[in-house]
Design an enzyme around this catalytic site. Sequence first.
Site, PDB file in Angstrom:
ATOM      1  N   ASP A  74     -25.797   4.606 -24.107  1.00 38.39           N
ATOM      2  CA  ASP A  74     -24.594   4.918 -24.868  1.00 38.39           C
ATOM      3  C   ASP A  74     -23.866   3.706 -24.973  1.00 38.39           C
ATOM      4  O   ASP A  74     -23.803   2.727 -24.164  1.00 38.39           O
ATOM      5  CB  ASP A  74     -23.749   6.133 -24.382  1.00 38.39           C
ATOM      6  CG  ASP A  74     -22.628   6.666 -25.227  1.00 38.39           C
ATOM      7  OD1 ASP A  74     -22.777   6.499 -26.554  1.00 38.39           O
ATOM      8  OD2 ASP A  74     -21.886   7.155 -24.722  1.00 38.39           O
ATOM      9  N   TRP A 119     -19.803  -1.538 -28.844  1.00 46.15           N
ATOM     10  CA  TRP A 119     -20.200  -2.902 -28.578  1.00 46.15           C
ATOM     11  C   TRP A 119     -20.221  -3.763 -30.140  1.00 46.15           C
ATOM     12  O   TRP A 119     -19.557  -4.851 -30.032  1.00 46.15           O
ATOM     13  CB  TRP A 119     -21.657  -2.910 -28.048  1.00 46.15           C
ATOM     14  CG  TRP A 119     -22.166  -4.236 -27.887  1.00 46.15           C
ATOM     15  CD1 TRP A 119     -22.058  -4.837 -26.696  1.00 46.15           C
ATOM     16  CD2 TRP A 119     -22.904  -5.070 -28.731  1.00 46.15           C
ATOM     17  NE1 TRP A 119     -22.957  -6.063 -26.867  1.00 46.15           N
ATOM     18  CE2 TRP A 119     -23.277  -6.189 -28.078  1.00 46.15           C
ATOM     19  CE3 TRP A 119     -23.218  -4.956 -30.099  1.00 46.15           C
ATOM     20  CZ2 TRP A 119     -23.882  -7.309 -28.515  1.00 46.15           C
ATOM     21  CZ3 TRP A 119     -23.883  -6.200 -30.753  1.00 46.15           C
ATOM     22  CH2 TRP A 119     -24.431  -7.061 -29.863  1.00 46.15           C
ATOM     23  N   HIS A 170     -26.513  -0.622 -32.951  1.00 48.86           N
ATOM     24  CA  HIS A 170     -27.583   0.094 -33.007  1.00 48.86           C
ATOM     25  C   HIS A 170     -29.048  -1.025 -32.749  1.00 48.86           C
ATOM     26  O   HIS A 170     -29.800  -0.647 -31.989  1.00 48.86           O
ATOM     27  CB  HIS A 170     -27.970   1.220 -33.863  1.00 48.86           C
ATOM     28  CG  HIS A 170     -27.077   2.141 -33.817  1.00 48.86           C
ATOM     29  ND1 HIS A 170     -26.725   2.655 -32.610  1.00 48.86           N
ATOM     30  CD2 HIS A 170     -26.209   2.699 -34.885  1.00 48.86           C
ATOM     31  CE1 HIS A 170     -25.708   3.651 -32.942  1.00 48.86           C
ATOM     32  NE2 HIS A 170     -25.406   3.604 -34.336  1.00 48.86           N
ATOM     33  N   LEU A 203     -46.716   2.131 -17.465  1.00 50.73           N
ATOM     34  CA  LEU A 203     -45.622   2.940 -17.659  1.00 50.73           C
ATOM     35  C   LEU A 203     -45.411   4.066 -18.924  1.00 50.73           C
ATOM     36  O   LEU A 203     -46.163   3.739 -19.846  1.00 50.73           O
ATOM     37  CB  LEU A 203     -44.572   2.111 -18.011  1.00 50.73           C
ATOM     38  CG  LEU A 203     -43.121   2.657 -18.278  1.00 50.73           C
ATOM     39  CD1 LEU A 203     -42.236   3.014 -17.328  1.00 50.73           C
ATOM     40  CD2 LEU A 203     -42.086   1.506 -19.207  1.00 50.73           C
ATOM     41  N   ARG A 225     -26.233   6.626 -17.227  1.00 52.82           N
ATOM     42  CA  ARG A 225     -25.425   6.638 -18.191  1.00 52.82           C
ATOM     43  C   ARG A 225     -24.829   5.587 -18.532  1.00 52.82           C
ATOM     44  O   ARG A 225     -23.809   5.172 -17.704  1.00 52.82           O
ATOM     45  CB  ARG A 225     -24.471   7.815 -18.559  1.00 52.82           C
ATOM     46  CG  ARG A 225     -23.961   7.948 -20.119  1.00 52.82           C
ATOM     47  CD  ARG A 225     -23.475   9.217 -20.343  1.00 52.82           C
ATOM     48  NE  ARG A 225     -22.663   8.986 -21.828  1.00 52.82           N
ATOM     49  CZ  ARG A 225     -22.751  10.256 -22.539  1.00 52.82           C
ATOM     50  NH1 ARG A 225     -23.079  11.290 -22.381  1.00 52.82           N
ATOM     51  NH2 ARG A 225     -22.369  10.012 -23.806  1.00 52.82           N
ATOM     52  N   ARG A 245     -20.522  12.398 -18.624  1.00 49.33           N
ATOM     53  CA  ARG A 245     -21.266  13.538 -19.180  1.00 49.33           C
ATOM     54  C   ARG A 245     -22.542  13.564 -19.732  1.00 49.33           C
ATOM     55  O   ARG A 245     -23.236  12.413 -19.641  1.00 49.33           O
ATOM     56  CB  ARG A 245     -20.511  14.167 -20.386  1.00 49.33           C
ATOM     57  CG  ARG A 245     -19.989  13.102 -21.595  1.00 49.33           C
ATOM     58  CD  ARG A 245     -19.444  14.168 -22.740  1.00 49.33           C
ATOM     59  NE  ARG A 245     -19.271  12.956 -23.875  1.00 49.33           N
ATOM     60  CZ  ARG A 245     -18.044  12.421 -24.003  1.00 49.33           C
ATOM     61  NH1 ARG A 245     -17.136  12.787 -23.345  1.00 49.33           N
ATOM     62  NH2 ARG A 245     -17.865  11.488 -24.937  1.00 49.33           N
ATOM     63  N   GLU A 285     -30.514  11.690  -9.104  1.00 52.70           N
ATOM     64  CA  GLU A 285     -29.134  11.026  -8.731  1.00 52.70           C
ATOM     65  C   GLU A 285     -28.575  10.466 -10.090  1.00 52.70           C
ATOM     66  O   GLU A 285     -29.207   9.800 -10.694  1.00 52.70           O
ATOM     67  CB  GLU A 285     -29.649   9.657  -7.558  1.00 52.70           C
ATOM     68  CG  GLU A 285     -30.190  10.130  -6.542  1.00 52.70           C
ATOM     69  CD  GLU A 285     -29.221  11.155  -5.612  1.00 52.70           C
ATOM     70  OE1 GLU A 285     -27.776  10.953  -5.616  1.00 52.70           O
ATOM     71  OE2 GLU A 285     -29.706  11.935  -4.847  1.00 52.70           O
TER      72      GLU A 285
END
Length: 247
Positions: free
Chosen positions: A22, A27, A39, A133, A187, A193, A206
């Site tokens: 986010d 930015w 973006h 990954l 986040r 949130r 966590e």
Amino acid sequence: MSDNSNDFVNLDIPKHIAIIMDGNGRWAQHRGKPRTVGHKAGVDALRATIESCASLGVEVLTVFAFSSENWRRPAKEVDVLMALFMLTLKNQAKRLHKNNIRLKIIGDRSKFSTTLQKKIVEVESLTEKNSGLTLIIAANYGGQWDIEQAAQRMLHESINKDIPLAGLDISNFLSTAGMPEPDLFIRTGGEKRISNFLLWQIAYSELYFTDTLWPDFNQDGLKLAIENFSSRHRRFGQTSEQINEIV
Ligand code: IPE
Ligand code: IPE
Ligand code: MG
């Protein structure tokens, strides 16, 4: 790939990291630029984070790219986001494949253009046998949608195969089925949130929140998050004494 993985020695590397990327819009706005510039910069930050996670031996990286609520944004911004998603898949598929990364897209893809849906299938099949990954991109994803679709598919399976519902496990029907649950949830962008990201899956993750805006997130930011994660005491409902006995 600039590999500073030595900096991470002695840290507890999470198996699964989930990130809400986010802060792209802010930015760009701080730089007097349109949100879409943010973006684009966000895609670069994502590329760097994928490389860091791959070199650290993280097994799964799940990133929130577009929420089911993001359709509420101005049509122009949504169009740019869709175009950017398509372009990134096109440009990055080979590179991801070369780096042994397996790509999975989760979310309701029926709302995407047919071309984008085809591209998603193509990149997923190109990379499906890769053993490095696993990169999961959540696009038109909502945690509530995921639980709903899982419940519906579970009910169908129960009816079709005549298995009692109680004998089925909802985790196997979620879009992240087969993946370990996120150990570390990050986040960026300052909000504290969940915004309808993984709901079921983060029961014991966590949580780590940082004010860093996503395009500024880099290997140093990732290190801070993993350092913080390493200092946590995960008890999963047990007492510290029980946990220490196990170790
Ligand atoms: C996250 O950045 C990217 C998407 C939701 C697609 P934002 O666009 O939400 O950036 P801010 O939060 O407005 O700064
Ligand atoms: C969450 O960010 C979704 C993504 C990062 C893709 P938002 O910017 O949409 O979340 P809210 O609106 O601040 O809760
Ligand atoms: Mg935002």
